[in-house]
Structures are given as C-alpha cells and as structure tokens.
Design an enzyme around this catalytic site. Structure first.
Site, mmCIF file in Angstrom:
data_model
loop_
_atom_site.group_PDB
_atom_site.id
_atom_site.type_symbol
_atom_site.label_atom_id
_atom_site.label_comp_id
_atom_site.label_asym_id
_atom_site.label_seq_id
_atom_site.Cartn_x
_atom_site.Cartn_y
_atom_site.Cartn_z
ATOM 1 C CG LEU A 171 -1.864 -1.207 1.350
ATOM 2 C CD1 LEU A 171 -2.673 -1.131 2.648
ATOM 3 C CD2 LEU A 171 -2.774 -1.319 0.144
ATOM 4 C CB CYS A 172 4.376 1.725 -0.285
ATOM 5 S SG CYS A 172 5.697 2.944 -0.216
ATOM 6 N N GLY A 173 3.285 4.305 -1.822
ATOM 7 C CA GLY A 173 3.410 5.067 -3.056
ATOM 8 C C GLY A 173 4.494 4.512 -3.969
ATOM 9 C CE1 TYR A 174 9.460 6.467 -3.891
ATOM 10 C CE2 TYR A 174 8.975 6.191 -1.559
ATOM 11 C CZ TYR A 174 9.488 6.948 -2.597
ATOM 12 O OH TYR A 174 10.032 8.180 -2.350
ATOM 13 C CB THR A 175 3.129 -0.440 -4.265
ATOM 14 O OG1 THR A 175 3.114 -0.316 -2.836
ATOM 15 C CG2 THR A 175 2.710 -1.851 -4.636
#
Length: 190
Positions: free
Chosen positions: A66-70
């Site tokens: 659920l990360c912006g870097y996913t």
C-alpha cells in the site's frame, strides 16, 4: 669494571625475555559472515536460502503493498527479466515496518506482487528494522549503518562475494541507470 652480579642479572634477563626470533602462534583468519548465510521464509511456503545463490549478485528489497512506491514491483520485474538470465537474483521482502503499508497476509501480498507482474521470489512478511529485524537486515545494518532502510523499497545489492556492493534508497527506481550500472558491474565481477 663489571662484577659477577651484573653479568648474572643480564644473563637471567636474557633468558626470561621472550625470544624475538620466535614467531607468535598463528591466529586463524577471521571469518566474516556473508549474505549467503541467511534464508527467508518464502511467501508461498518453504525457505528461500541465499546460499542456493552463492556467487551470484542479489538485490534484496523490502516491499509493501500500500505504498506510493509499490509500482516499483514492475521495475523490479524489469530488472529480473533483463538480468536474471545473466545471474542476478532478486528477493522481495514484504514488511509492515513503515507506515503500516503491508497490513495483509500472504494472499494480499501475493496479489499485489502479481498485479505488478512480479515473478521473482517473494519472502514472507518480515521485520527489517530495529531489534526484531530479520537477521539479514541486522547483518546489513551492521555492515552499512548509514544505509539502513528508512522506508519501503530500500534496495541492497549484494555482490558475488556475498558482501553489500551498493545501496539504493526507496527514491531510486529499480530501473534507474545507477541501479542497472551497479548490477552490470556486480555481474561482471569474477
């Protein structure tokens, strides 16, 4: 004039002194642990033993769903496609350590990786920072204390020798020229 007492004292001192010509007992060489000493439980069960990839460069990346870097999963897959045939091993290590961004279980993690096309090995969720960190991450923090994960998608590149060759923070995409250059260099090292 030298008396007998002076000669006797000098002779006893010479006998008692360590022989400079005698070498000290040889000490065994210090054995340093390499990345190949570690293993991770696999997301799908079993173990991912890094020793099975000894002599090959490894890219170990802490991931989160659920990360912006996913979306970096897709970049990692690009690296896998480009370099795996030449010897690169990539390992995704899901972690909930940063922002609680890997809250689900194995099914949710696997679904996220699949949505981004990831076919490289994924470990079971692990702690990557602090006193309860996975042993690999404790070892890496010992080796590179200034280069510990500060967020999701931190990348450790381990060289063929089993030691950390380079580190890339989450802000550096897997497909960045710096990452690809470091991987190519690690693959070229004999």
């Amino acid at each position: 004039m030298i008396d007998r007492r002076t000669i006797l004292t000098a002779a006893l001192a010479a006998i008692a002194a360590p022989d400079a010509t005698r070498s000290a007992p040889a000490q065994a060489p210090v054995s340093r642990i390499t990345a190949y000493a570690f293993s991770f439980p696999a997301l799908a069960g079993g173990d991912i033993r890094l020793a099975d990839h000894a002599g090959r460069p490894l890219l170990v990346v802490n991931t989160a769903s659920l990360c912006g870097y996913t979306p970096q999963y897709a970049g990692l897959q690009e690296l896998w496609t480009e370099f795996h045939g030449r010897g690169l091993m990539i390992l995704g290590v899901p972690s909930n350590d940063f922002g609680g961004q890997e809250p689900g279980g194995a099914t949710e993690t696997a679904n996220t990786a699949q949505q981004h096309g990831a076919t490289f090995p994924i470990a079971a969720k692990a702690t990557v920072k602090g006193p309860n960190a996975h042993p690999f991450y404790k070892w890496a923090a010992d080796a590179r204390p200034r280069d510990v994960p500060r967020w999701n998608f931190h990348k450790y590149l381990v060289g063929r020798d089993g030691y950390i060759a380079d580190v890339f923070p989450e802000s550096v995409a897997p497909t960045d020229t710096r990452v690809k250059t470091a991987i190519a260099r690690a693959l070229a090292d004999s």
